[in-house]
Write a protein that holds these residues in place. Structure first.
Motif, PDB file in Angstrom:
ATOM      1  N   SER A  90       0.849  -1.183   0.000  1.00  0.00           N
ATOM      2  CA  SER A  90       0.000   0.000   0.000  1.00  0.00           C
ATOM      3  C   SER A  90       0.891   1.241   0.000  1.00  0.00           C
ATOM      4  CB  SER A  90      -0.893  -0.004   1.245  1.00  0.00           C
ATOM      5  OG  SER A  90      -1.636   1.194   1.322  1.00  0.00           O
ATOM      6  N   PHE A  91       0.678   2.123  -0.983  1.00  0.00           N
ATOM      7  CA  PHE A  91       1.460   3.357  -1.118  1.00  0.00           C
ATOM      8  C   PHE A  91       0.548   4.559  -0.870  1.00  0.00           C
ATOM      9  CE2 PHE A  91       3.558   0.156  -3.621  1.00  0.00           C
ATOM     10  CZ  PHE A  91       4.917   0.408  -3.459  1.00  0.00           C
ATOM     11  N   TYR A  92       1.174   5.683  -0.492  1.00  0.00           N
ATOM     12  CA  TYR A  92       0.403   6.916  -0.315  1.00  0.00           C
ATOM     13  C   TYR A  92       1.278   8.121  -0.614  1.00  0.00           C
ATOM     14  CZ  TYR A  92       2.771   7.735   4.161  1.00  0.00           C
ATOM     15  OH  TYR A  92       3.717   7.977   5.127  1.00  0.00           O
ATOM     16  N   GLY A 126      -5.392  20.006   1.916  1.00  0.00           N
ATOM     17  CA  GLY A 126      -4.551  19.076   1.190  1.00  0.00           C
ATOM     18  C   GLY A 126      -5.266  17.812   0.754  1.00  0.00           C
ATOM     19  N   SER A 127      -4.485  16.927   0.148  1.00  0.00           N
ATOM     20  CA  SER A 127      -5.042  15.698  -0.411  1.00  0.00           C
ATOM     21  C   SER A 127      -4.145  14.517  -0.086  1.00  0.00           C
ATOM     22  CB  SER A 127      -5.193  15.812  -1.931  1.00  0.00           C
ATOM     23  OG  SER A 127      -5.958  16.937  -2.286  1.00  0.00           O
ATOM     24  N   THR A 128      -4.758  13.332  -0.066  1.00  0.00           N
ATOM     25  CA  THR A 128      -4.012  12.086   0.112  1.00  0.00           C
ATOM     26  C   THR A 128      -4.451  11.095  -0.947  1.00  0.00           C
ATOM     27  OG1 THR A 128      -3.778  12.385   2.499  1.00  0.00           O
ATOM     28  CG2 THR A 128      -3.491  10.158   1.649  1.00  0.00           C
ATOM     29  N   PHE A 129      -3.506  10.655  -1.771  1.00  0.00           N
ATOM     30  CA  PHE A 129      -3.764   9.621  -2.766  1.00  0.00           C
ATOM     31  C   PHE A 129      -3.179   8.309  -2.250  1.00  0.00           C
ATOM     32  CE2 PHE A 129      -4.341  13.377  -5.257  1.00  0.00           C
ATOM     33  CZ  PHE A 129      -5.280  13.033  -6.215  1.00  0.00           C
ATOM     34  N   ARG A 130      -3.999   7.252  -2.272  1.00  0.00           N
ATOM     35  CA  ARG A 130      -3.553   5.934  -1.830  1.00  0.00           C
ATOM     36  C   ARG A 130      -3.773   4.939  -2.964  1.00  0.00           C
ATOM     37  NH1 ARG A 130      -3.182   6.418   3.742  1.00  0.00           N
ATOM     38  NH2 ARG A 130      -4.493   8.068   4.648  1.00  0.00           N
ATOM     39  N   PHE A 131      -2.834   4.007  -3.092  1.00  0.00           N
ATOM     40  CA  PHE A 131      -3.039   2.938  -4.065  1.00  0.00           C
ATOM     41  C   PHE A 131      -2.333   1.682  -3.586  1.00  0.00           C
ATOM     42  CE2 PHE A 131       0.949   4.765  -5.514  1.00  0.00           C
ATOM     43  CZ  PHE A 131       1.694   3.675  -5.947  1.00  0.00           C
ATOM     44  N   THR A 132      -2.803   0.555  -4.082  1.00  0.00           N
ATOM     45  CA  THR A 132      -2.198  -0.734  -3.745  1.00  0.00           C
ATOM     46  C   THR A 132      -1.762  -1.431  -5.027  1.00  0.00           C
ATOM     47  OG1 THR A 132      -4.345  -1.866  -3.870  1.00  0.00           O
ATOM     48  CG2 THR A 132      -3.670  -1.004  -1.715  1.00  0.00           C
ATOM     49  N   ILE A 133      -0.820  -2.355  -4.885  1.00  0.00           N
ATOM     50  CA  ILE A 133      -0.454  -3.236  -5.992  1.00  0.00           C
ATOM     51  C   ILE A 133      -0.360  -4.652  -5.430  1.00  0.00           C
ATOM     52  CG2 ILE A 133       0.789  -1.460  -7.268  1.00  0.00           C
ATOM     53  CD1 ILE A 133       3.396  -2.779  -6.320  1.00  0.00           C
ATOM     54  N   ALA A 134      -0.678  -5.628  -6.246  1.00  0.00           N
ATOM     55  CA  ALA A 134      -0.623  -7.019  -5.798  1.00  0.00           C
ATOM     56  C   ALA A 134       0.817  -7.424  -5.534  1.00  0.00           C
ATOM     57  CB  ALA A 134      -1.246  -7.928  -6.849  1.00  0.00           C
ATOM     58  N   CYS A 135       1.015  -8.129  -4.424  1.00  0.00           N
ATOM     59  CA  CYS A 135       2.364  -8.587  -4.078  1.00  0.00           C
ATOM     60  C   CYS A 135       2.233  -9.816  -3.186  1.00  0.00           C
ATOM     61  CB  CYS A 135       3.127  -7.483  -3.353  1.00  0.00           C
ATOM     62  SG  CYS A 135       4.774  -7.981  -2.813  1.00  0.00           S
ATOM     63  N   ASN A 136       2.515 -10.992  -3.739  1.00  0.00           N
ATOM     64  CA  ASN A 136       2.348 -12.224  -2.975  1.00  0.00           C
ATOM     65  C   ASN A 136       3.364 -12.360  -1.844  1.00  0.00           C
ATOM     66  OD1 ASN A 136       0.168 -13.060  -4.542  1.00  0.00           O
ATOM     67  ND2 ASN A 136       1.517 -13.997  -6.066  1.00  0.00           N
TER      68      ASN A 136
END
Length: 517
Positions: free
Chosen positions: A442-444, A501-511
């Motif tokens: 999870s990134f932000y 302000g703003s916060t952008f969050r995203f995830t990427i699959a990672c086993n």
């Protein structure tokens, strides 16, 4: 004396003869009456039979009789399928295979006393290979012991009716398929209760509807439109036959644009409409297409300006750079040229990336890499680009976090988010970081910039979207980020408050991730 006796005997003989003649005449009259009555009864029977025959013919019915103990038909019209001398299996064999067992059950359910009478529809294959439909009614005739000795029944050819019903069912089924494929909803509306009912075609009986409550919520801006319409109907006034609304169906999370068409279905004694029926047509794809076209038109109109602005700066400051010998001015001009060169390159890259992703030609090269190194490198690249007083904070939980994914595309997403944050943050800080969770990373990216209006949050990731025309860019960056994140098996979202302000969050699959430190 003898003469007197002869006269008396003669008189007696005459009397006896008269009585005998009278009795014979009376007997003959009675016999004639019996003959007349018998003939009359026979004629009445013939008339009744003729009337019954006419009645059966009028109803297109024919009669048959079956003796179960003898397994034979002994009475039938010329037009009846079972003819005298035929056995049950002779008739059953003429039916289509799917109806043969049903025909046997009709007969034996009555014979075995499971029911007194029964009716079924059968399909019979004619000698020329055609199929005809027959409606059969049968009842049992019992003896004094209650045992069924005979079955009496009627047969009616309903081929024309069956074909009409089949054609109707096919038409209704096709209509239902067309309605479903077009995302059309059929509904009824009760004016008194203000309740909607959704209609579904019953697959077992296509000419009937299955009714269920139709629950939906309206967009806040459209609620007054429907309320006014309902108020008019309640007052007995004519309302609109077509409404253009945004609705969210039960169980969904997004609004749809729909056209709702209504016609009166029932009225009361005063002529006021008490029930409406109608269709709701989903126009969301058309609305999105029109919106996309509008945005593309606006994009094309602005693209010349977006490209011309950095080009003019590059050309203008290149000429000034050639004309000045002042080292400080040269350095400033070189910085401006580099910034505009990067901006122009970003605009072109966004356009190319979007076209590649849409065409499915963008390459995703999966390798092992250290996530922490990406954030460290981006901090070095973007720190010089921030306005004075803005701090770039890098939240790196582990010195080494090795994952297997697409390094360049992950870097592109983080770079786009940092670039956006830098554009709209004039003071405070920008923070980027990541967390390792089960099955994903999870990134932000958080900033203390101007923020995004609440009503614009739903459109943040749409293409060609720009909320500030004075800030350079194509409006494609976040849309490209969303496409890349989805390709990497994740999701992206935004939280923002205007002025904070703003916060952008995203995830990427990672086993799995190899973590050290």
């Amino acid at each position: 004396m003898l003469q007197i006796l002869i006269l008396v005997l003669s008189a007696l003989a005459v009397i006896l003869l008269s009585i005998l003649i009278f009795l014979l005449c009376k007997k003959n009259n009675k016999h004639q009456r019996e003959i007349d009555e018998r003939l009359k009864a026979q004629q009445e029977t013939i008339d009744l039979k003729n009337k019954l025959t006419l009645a059966l013919q009028a109803g297109e019915l024919s009669v048959w009789s079956y003796l179960p103990e003898e397994d034979g038909f002994d009475l039938a019209d010329t037009s009846t399928v079972p003819q005298p001398g035929m056995k049950l299996q002779d008739v059953t064999k003429q039916l289509v295979p799917e109806d043969q067992e049903k025909h046997r059950r009709l007969v034996w359910d009555i014979v075995e006393g499971k029911c007194d009478r029964k009716a079924e529809i059968f399909r019979l294959v004619t000698p020329d290979g055609n199929i005809r439909w027959y409606e059969i009614y049968a009842m049992g005739v019992k003896d004094e012991n209650g045992k069924v000795r005979r079955l009496i029944g009627t047969q009616k050819d309903i081929t024309a009716q069956a074909k009409r019903e089949m054609a109707l069912r096919k038409y209704i089924q096709r209509s239902e398929l067309a309605i479903r494929s077009a995302n059309i909803i059929q509904w009824d509306y009760d004016v008194a209760t203000r309740k909607f009912t959704r209609l579904f075609v019953d697959s077992t009986q296509p000419d009937l509807f299955i009714r269920k409550p139709y629950n939906f919520s309206l967009h806040p801006e459209d609620r007054l439109i429907l309320k006014n319409e309902e108020d008019l109907r309640t007052e007995g006034k004519d309302g609109s036959h077509s409404l253009h609304l945004r609705v969210m169906l039960e169980g969904e999370t997004e609004y749809r644009w729909v056209n709702s068409f209504a016609v009166p279905l029932e009225k009361n004694a005063d002529g006021f409409v008490t029930k409406l029926t109608g269709l709701q047509i989903d126009l969301t794809p058309l609305e999105k297409a029109e919106e996309s076209n509008r945005m593309k038109s606006a994009f094309l109109a602005n693209m010349s300006h977006e490209i011309r602005t950095p080009l003019n700066a590059i050309v203008g400051f290149s000429q000034l750079l050639a004309q000045t010998e002042d080292k400080e001015e040269q350095a400033e001009f070189v910085r401006i040229i580099e910034n505009n060169n990067n901006l122009l390159l970003q605009i072109i890259n966004d356009i190319l990336d979007l076209s590649k992703i849409e065409a499915g030609k963008i390459e995703f090269i999966i390798t092992d890499f250290n996530v922490s190194e990406i954030l460290t490198d981006l901090r070095q690249v973007y720190t010089p680009r921030l306005e004075k007083g803005v701090e770039l904070i890098c939240d790196i939980p582990y010195p080494t976090c090795i994952i297997r994914s697409e390094k360049n595309r992950l870097t592109q997403v983080l770079s786009n988010l940092l670039s956006n944050a830098a554009k709209f943050t004039s003071k405070g800080s920008i923070t980027m970081g990541y967390r390792v969770t089960e099955g994903e990373l999870s990134f932000y990216v958080t900033d203390t910039g101007k923020g995004i209006e609440k009503e614009n949050l739903e459109q943040v990731f749409e293409r060609f979207t720009k909320f500030d025309s004075f800030v350079p860019g194509t409006g494609l960056g976040l849309s490209i980020c969303q496409l890349i994140v989805h390709k990497l098996g994740g999701q992206i979202s935004v939280e923002s408050e205007i002025g904070k302000g703003s916060t952008f969050r995203f995830t990427i699959a990672c086993n799995s991730a190899s973590i050290t430190g």
